[in-house]
Write a protein that holds these residues in place. Structure first.
Motif, PDB file in Angstrom:
ATOM      1  N   LYS A  23       0.832  -1.210   0.000  1.00  6.68           N
ATOM      2  CA  LYS A  23       0.000   0.000   0.000  1.00  6.68           C
ATOM      3  C   LYS A  23       0.864   1.255   0.000  1.00  6.68           C
ATOM      4  N   GLY A  24       2.169   1.066  -0.050  1.00  5.63           N
ATOM      5  CA  GLY A  24       3.073   2.212  -0.123  1.00  5.63           C
ATOM      6  C   GLY A  24       3.610   2.647   1.231  1.00  5.63           C
ATOM      7  N   GLU A  25       3.488   1.816   2.244  1.00  7.01           N
ATOM      8  CA  GLU A  25       4.029   2.207   3.549  1.00  7.01           C
ATOM      9  C   GLU A  25       5.547   2.199   3.514  1.00  7.01           C
ATOM     10  N   SER A  26       6.150   3.165   4.186  1.00  4.37           N
ATOM     11  CA  SER A  26       7.615   3.248   4.195  1.00  4.37           C
ATOM     12  C   SER A  26       8.187   2.187   5.143  1.00  4.37           C
ATOM     13  N   VAL A  27       9.458   1.882   4.928  1.00  2.47           N
ATOM     14  CA  VAL A  27      10.155   0.927   5.802  1.00  2.47           C
ATOM     15  C   VAL A  27      10.184   1.462   7.231  1.00  2.47           C
ATOM     16  N   THR A  38       6.798   0.915   8.823  1.00  7.00           N
ATOM     17  CA  THR A  38       6.612  -0.522   9.073  1.00  7.00           C
ATOM     18  C   THR A  38       7.387  -0.916  10.333  1.00  7.00           C
ATOM     19  N   ALA A  39       8.630  -0.443  10.436  1.00  8.08           N
ATOM     20  CA  ALA A  39       9.482  -0.802  11.584  1.00  8.08           C
ATOM     21  C   ALA A  39       8.883  -0.273  12.881  1.00  8.08           C
ATOM     22  N   ARG A  40       8.387   0.957  12.854  1.00  7.40           N
ATOM     23  CA  ARG A  40       7.786   1.541  14.070  1.00  7.40           C
ATOM     24  C   ARG A  40       6.578   0.716  14.504  1.00  7.40           C
ATOM     25  N   THR A  41       5.793   0.272  13.513  1.00  2.63           N
ATOM     26  CA  THR A  41       4.596  -0.510  13.824  1.00  2.63           C
ATOM     27  C   THR A  41       4.960  -1.871  14.404  1.00  2.63           C
ATOM     28  N   THR A  69      13.704   4.612  -3.630  1.00  2.00           N
ATOM     29  CA  THR A  69      12.247   4.422  -3.597  1.00  2.00           C
ATOM     30  C   THR A  69      11.582   5.179  -2.455  1.00  2.00           C
ATOM     31  N   GLU A  70      12.343   5.503  -1.409  1.00  2.00           N
ATOM     32  CA  GLU A  70      11.729   6.211  -0.287  1.00  2.00           C
ATOM     33  C   GLU A  70      12.233   7.652  -0.289  1.00  2.00           C
ATOM     34  N   GLN A  71      11.433   8.506  -0.907  1.00  2.00           N
ATOM     35  CA  GLN A  71      11.853   9.882  -1.176  1.00  2.00           C
ATOM     36  C   GLN A  71      12.102  10.717   0.084  1.00  2.00           C
ATOM     37  N   GLU A  72      11.459  10.330   1.189  1.00  2.00           N
ATOM     38  CA  GLU A  72      11.569  11.155   2.397  1.00  2.00           C
ATOM     39  C   GLU A  72      12.892  10.944   3.146  1.00  2.00           C
TER      40      GLU A  72
END
Lengths: 305, 140
Positions: A80-84, A87-90, B110-113
């Motif tokens: 769904k486009g969640e960042s790594v 995801t890690a925090r969750t 891929t992770e722009q932030e």
């Protein structure tokens, strides 16, 4: 709270300590069987893997802990486009320790920077895979009784094989180690590995394309697979993949206490006729992989047995 | 050539000749509305020729960025027309968002932030590597 992203983060004393605990697990397994009771390991595999994921899961169960899993990127919120980082925090809220494999280099480091629990890198693209190196070190130690004073032959794809570069780097910490680098010209060890590790530390090494003539010298033979996915051109892959095949005939003049290792999966670079040779260690290596992961989980969770 | 001395502000000295404009842009000095002087090709005993930048305002200078672009520069802090601090700027151990990782396999692609952070891994040959994928930074 400590993570393991790159084998270089471990001091030689810490590696030796991990090996000592692993050896104790082998010798006195029962006392570790509930060491991690009540603890949860989360395995986050965003790239296909069989043995590494199962090895971690089996290791955690072997310590009496529990496992929760994400087995592919498609079945996770990464789709769904969640960042790594998110995801890690969750996941930090669901587990006590996290194992991550990810196709992007550096993803487990991003997870470790944002997680409140330890993160173990289980492979980030072609970059790092520290628990494979720990597996190799434990195998060598258990089979040879030492990590110093030996001649190690590395054969096959020495250019793209991350396990080879990490193993050279890790074994370079020990004295009296000599490397024999056996590969086709196209798949030689990259020059930065020679410059930054071997030459810098004054370690003896030989580069050769001639497999058979060096086999009698070896204490360890580390075979690798030529990986199809590393080639742009199928023709090059087909030409190089069968260049070195280990057969019983080639072992005719090998030492009786030689040990043959392979990170697996094997394609055809080791003949199945060798599997029952007492010098073949690659399936024992799988066992040692589980044990060293048990030792690592205990260390990162700061569990003393 | 006369340039007024400054009251409160900074003087970036010992800039390698020719790098003055690059530093002016990198530090975002074009966005300030205070008096700024870029003096190019000044005779220098140490360097032969050098550039100098004078900023007549008490601004914060990103010394990491400065050290990466031109290690060896000095930053003089002036208060009430007096030199109160002289900083010798060397190569920083870490730089963030000054250079960018171009490795398509790196997580930053891929992770722009994510901040693009590089670590100094070899002081002698001034090699910086991406903290995520260890790709060597392209030479500046």
């Amino acid at each position: 709270m400590r993570s393991l992203i790159d084998i270089q983060e471990l001091s030689t004393e810490e590696i030796n300590e991990l090996i000592a605990v692993a050896s104790d697990i082998i010798d006195n397994g029962a006392k570790y069987s509930s060491a991690c009771r009540g603890k949860i390991l989360a395995t986050m595999f965003f790239e296909p893997s069989t043995r590494t994921r199962l090895s971690f899961e089996s290791a955690m169960y072997g310590l009496g802990g529990n496992v929760i899993s994400v087995s592919s990127a498609e079945s996770s919120s990464a789709a769904k486009g969640e960042s790594v980082a998110d995801t890690a925090r969750t996941i930090s809220n669901y587990a006590d320790i996290m194992v991550m494999r990810h196709p992007k280099e550096g993803a487990p480091l991003v997870a470790a920077m944002n997680s409140s629990i330890p993160v173990i890198n289980a492979g980030d693209g072609g970059h790092n895979h520290p628990t494979q190196t720990l597996t190799d070190l434990l195998t060598i130690y258990r089979e040879k009784g030492r990590l110093d004073n030996m001649t190690i032959g590395l054969c096959g794809d020495l250019k793209f094989g991350r396990t080879v570069h990490s193993l050279i780097s890790a074994m370079s910490r020990y004295t009296g180690v000599k490397f024999i680098l056996i590969s086709p010209d196209e798949l030689k060890v990259p020059s930065y590995v020679k410059r930054d590790i071997l030459k810098k530390k004054g370690i003896e090494y030989v580069q050769t394309t001639d497999f058979e003539s060096v086999i009698p010298e070896l204490d360890i033979l580390y075979m690798t697979r030529v990986q199809r996915e590393r080639f742009f051109n199928e023709e090059d892959y087909l030409r190089l993949k069968d260049r070195y095949i280990l057969t019983p005939e080639k072992l005719a003049n090998a030492k009786a206490d030689l040990r043959i290792l392979h990170p697996l999966p094997r394609v055809n670079e080791i003949s199945v006729a060798i599997d029952n040779d007492p010098r073949a260690c690659y399936f024992k290596q799988v066992y040692y992989g589980k044990i060293v992961r048990m030792s690592l989980i205990l260390k990162l969770l700061e569990v003393n047995v | 050539m006369n340039i007024d001395s400054i009251k409160n502000g900074i003087v970036i000295d010992h800039i390698t000749a020719g790098k003055g404009m690059k530093i002016y842009n990198l530090l975002g000095l074009d966005k300030l509305d205070c008096p700024i002087a870029i003096i190019k090709n000044v005779n220098s005993r140490k360097l032969g020729k050098k550039d100098i930048i004078k900023v007549d305002s008490d601004i914060h200078v990103d010394t990491d960025a400065l050290g990466y672009i031109d290690p060896g520069v000095t930053v003089n802090v002036i208060k009430d027309c007096k030199l109160i601090e002289k900083k010798n700027i060397s190569l920083p151990a870490k730089i963030t968002n000054i250079i960018f990782c171009k490795n398509p396999r790196c997580i930053t692609s891929t992770e722009q932030e994510l901040p693009h952070t590089f670590r100094l891994t070899d002081t002698e040959s001034k090699v910086y590597r991406c903290i995520y994928c260890e790709t060597k930074a392209e030479t500046k």
